[in-house]
Design an enzyme around this catalytic site. Structure first.
Site, short mmCIF file in Angstrom:
data_model
loop_
_atom_site.label_atom_id
_atom_site.label_comp_id
_atom_site.label_asym_id
_atom_site.label_seq_id
_atom_site.Cartn_x
_atom_site.Cartn_y
_atom_site.Cartn_z
N ARG A 172 6.05 64.78 83.84
CA ARG A 172 4.72 65.05 84.15
C ARG A 172 4.72 65.84 85.55
O ARG A 172 5.33 65.12 86.60
CB ARG A 172 4.02 63.54 84.38
CG ARG A 172 4.33 62.64 83.09
CD ARG A 172 2.99 63.19 82.23
NE ARG A 172 3.05 62.73 80.88
CZ ARG A 172 2.28 61.43 80.31
NH1 ARG A 172 1.74 60.88 81.32
NH2 ARG A 172 2.51 61.15 79.11
N GLU B 11 2.83 66.00 88.01
CA GLU B 11 1.88 65.42 88.88
C GLU B 11 2.29 65.06 90.21
O GLU B 11 3.22 64.57 90.37
CB GLU B 11 1.34 64.15 88.00
CG GLU B 11 0.76 64.18 86.62
CD GLU B 11 0.29 62.85 86.17
OE1 GLU B 11 0.46 61.83 86.98
OE2 GLU B 11 0.05 62.87 84.91
N ARG C 96 3.56 53.91 91.44
CA ARG C 96 3.98 53.59 90.34
C ARG C 96 4.04 54.90 89.45
O ARG C 96 3.98 54.95 88.22
CB ARG C 96 2.74 52.75 89.59
CG ARG C 96 1.35 53.46 89.60
CD ARG C 96 0.52 52.57 88.97
NE ARG C 96 -0.93 53.29 88.72
CZ ARG C 96 -2.00 52.77 88.09
NH1 ARG C 96 -1.97 51.70 87.53
NH2 ARG C 96 -3.04 53.40 87.94
N HIS C 97 4.17 56.18 89.97
CA HIS C 97 4.19 57.37 89.44
C HIS C 97 5.81 57.99 89.67
O HIS C 97 6.14 57.99 90.59
CB HIS C 97 3.12 58.43 89.87
CG HIS C 97 1.90 58.16 89.37
ND1 HIS C 97 0.71 57.06 90.04
CD2 HIS C 97 1.36 58.41 88.05
CE1 HIS C 97 -0.41 57.17 89.27
NE2 HIS C 97 -0.19 57.89 88.20
N GLU D 179 -1.50 49.49 84.23
CA GLU D 179 -1.44 49.93 82.80
C GLU D 179 0.08 50.09 82.72
O GLU D 179 0.72 50.89 83.53
CB GLU D 179 -2.35 51.24 82.66
CG GLU D 179 -2.03 51.96 81.55
CD GLU D 179 -2.14 53.40 81.29
OE1 GLU D 179 -1.41 54.05 80.76
OE2 GLU D 179 -2.87 53.80 82.22
N SER E 130 -0.71 53.00 76.71
CA SER E 130 -1.86 53.54 76.31
C SER E 130 -1.85 54.09 74.82
O SER E 130 -0.86 54.61 74.43
CB SER E 130 -2.35 54.66 77.31
OG SER E 130 -3.74 55.29 76.86
N ARG F 84 7.90 51.26 84.23
CA ARG F 84 6.67 50.37 84.58
C ARG F 84 6.70 49.10 83.94
O ARG F 84 6.32 47.99 84.72
CB ARG F 84 5.34 51.01 84.02
CG ARG F 84 4.62 52.11 84.94
CD ARG F 84 3.38 52.44 84.78
NE ARG F 84 3.00 53.73 85.62
CZ ARG F 84 1.65 54.22 85.56
NH1 ARG F 84 0.88 53.68 84.83
NH2 ARG F 84 1.37 55.07 86.19
#
Length: 475
Positions: free
Chosen positions: A213, A215, A221-222, A398, A401, A449
């Site tokens: 990712r 991002e 948490r990323h 979370e 998903s 996670r």
């Protein structure tokens, strides 16, 4: 008793006292006191040499195991001691950036603390601390139990490509690379491929693989690369079939993980945490009027909470009711509508409210708004503002998903067009639904996670062996 042994170990500590050298030897998580004493076969130079071996060096030793006169409380093996007759240095440790004693110290204790970046820069040393070593053994168990449950329930493991010709999910957060003169990307997820595998008549599939990712998220948490645990399956009647599998999977994983008491205790000594609660207490089910799906017992609970059955007692609560619960603590000017997106801060707040009301750290929320889900998500038949989708949470964050996917190619094209998503770059994906397509759904889980939140850790980098984020690409 006495028994002659030989073995290889690390030198945990070494010191001398007169004509005696004391070493603590370490192998895996076990420590053993060893000693050499000047005598007929052991000269003073050998004792001095042994005492001078730096901590963390690896040695071969021979000697006799004896029972000490009293228990040795400073080692894990307390009722045995080794009297060394031979010692050879296999590999010397030179210039340790920190000591294991300092690196193993709980945050609440006085003394030297090791900076997190320093740990990550020499992860191979940090991994020797009891907590970090145990942590990665627990991470391994999460993967093991994920695989085991799915294989036992007729799922087939697949392996999808990670170099792809178009962005996996139509998003911008992809790593672009040159592929022999043409653009290519690192896969954001195996989503499209696991759906295509379902249409190849493998009714239940899963994958364990890296996810990328791009991002620029510098949060606790990323990560830009993490391990994805992905599941997809054919549906017969309702998307709750996927939730039934997901609940049973997490029930199995959490139950199995709780049996690894030595590892959990080692982690808890340095990073204290409360054991995960994932079942609503039976008395609360009755008291709050929680619905029971398998017996068609409708909820009288104010927030329409349900459980699948009285055995598992794992909470499901609709998204709109999560918003209603959140609104009980939000100020008047911050009240949310049922189709608003829940941000990270409110997600954490919601986790606290769920814990306070239902007594659990794990829950599933379903029927998310269409506006916050990908183009391939199936809309709710009774209200198109919402979707047959769901997230799973641990301690207010979370971890998974998923959704029922659109399996009708025309509906998929219409949905993509309404969202201005260009599907021309993934036409193979659309085509796979034109040859007779099974209704299907699934979910994706972030391994790191799950580990972080199951163990109540404060940062996902604890649970990543060599973490990758916008500022870290080494070691």
């Amino acid at each position: 008793y006495q028994r002659r042994v030989r073995g290889r170990a690390r030198v945990h500590t070494s010191r001398s006292k007169g004509k005696v050298a004391f070493l603590v030897l370490r192998a895996d998580a076990a420590t053993l006191q060893a000693m050499l004493q000047v005598g007929d076969t052991i000269p003073k130079q050998m004792v001095d040499y042994a005492a001078s071996i730096p901590s963390e060096s690896i040695v071969d030793v021979e000697g006799v195991i004896v029972k000490p006169s009293e228990a040795i409380t400073s080692t894990t093996l307390q009722n045995v001691e080794m009297h060394i007759t031979k010692i050879h240095l296999v590999s010397e440790a030179v210039g340790l950036p920190f000591t294991l004693e300092d690196a193993s110290r709980p945050e609440t204790d006085e003394g030297v603390k090791i900076q997190f970046d320093t740990r990550l820069n020499t992860r191979w040393l940090d991994m020797r601390t009891p907590a970090t070593n145990a942590l990665f053994k627990m991470q391994s168990r999460v993967g093991q139990y994920f695989r085991q449950f799915l294989i036992d329930n007729d799922f087939t493991e697949i392996h999808s490509p990670k170099i792809i010709g178009a962005a996996s999910e139509g998003g911008a957060n992809v790593f672009k690379l040159d592929y022999f003169g043409s653009p290519a990307y690192l896969a954001q997820s195996p989503q499209l491929y696991k759906q295509m595998a379902i249409q190849g008549d493998i009714p239940r599939v899963f994958e364990v693989a890296p996810v990328f990712r791009a991002e620029n998220s510098n949060t606790h948490r990323h990560l830009t690369e993490f391990m994805g645990l992905d599941v997809e399956m054919v549906l017969n009647e309702h998307y709750y079939e996927v939730l039934d599998v997901a609940e049973s999977l997490f029930f199995y994983m959490f139950t199995q993980l709780s049996s690894h008491t030595a590892e959990l205790e080692a982690i808890c000594r340095q990073y204290p945490f409360e054991p995960l609660v994932f079942q609503i207490p039976a008395e609360l089910v009755a008291e709050l009027g929680v619905g029971v799906i398998e017996t068609d017992k409708a909820p009288t609970d104010k927030y329409n909470a349900r459980i699948r059955n009285d055995t598992m007692r794992m909470l499901r609560i609709p998204y709109a009711d999560c918003i209603a619960l959140l609104n009980t603590v939000l100020p008047e000017d911050k009240q949310m509508s049922p189709v608003d997106d829940i941000n990270t801060a409110n997600e954490k707040k919601l986790g606290g409210l769920i814990k306070e009301r239902y007594g659990v750290d794990f829950f599933i929320s379903d029927r998310f708004p269409s506006s916050v889900r990908p183009f391939y998500t199936m809309a709710c038949p009774d209200d198109e503002r919402f979707t047959n989708s769901y997230d799973m949470f641990i301690r207010g964050e979370e971890i998974s998903s998923g959704a029922q996917r659109i399996h009708d190619s025309e509906l998929l094209l219409a949905r993509a067009k309404s969202l201005n998503v260009d599907l021309s770059t993934i036409k193979d994906y659309v085509e796979c639904f034109r040859l007779g397509a099974w209704p299907h759904g699934g979910f994706g889980i972030g391994l790191e996670r799950v580990v972080m939140l199951y163990l109540g850790l404060s940062n996902i980098r604890f649970a990543s062996l060599f973490p990758r984020d916008p500022h870290r690409i080494t070691p």
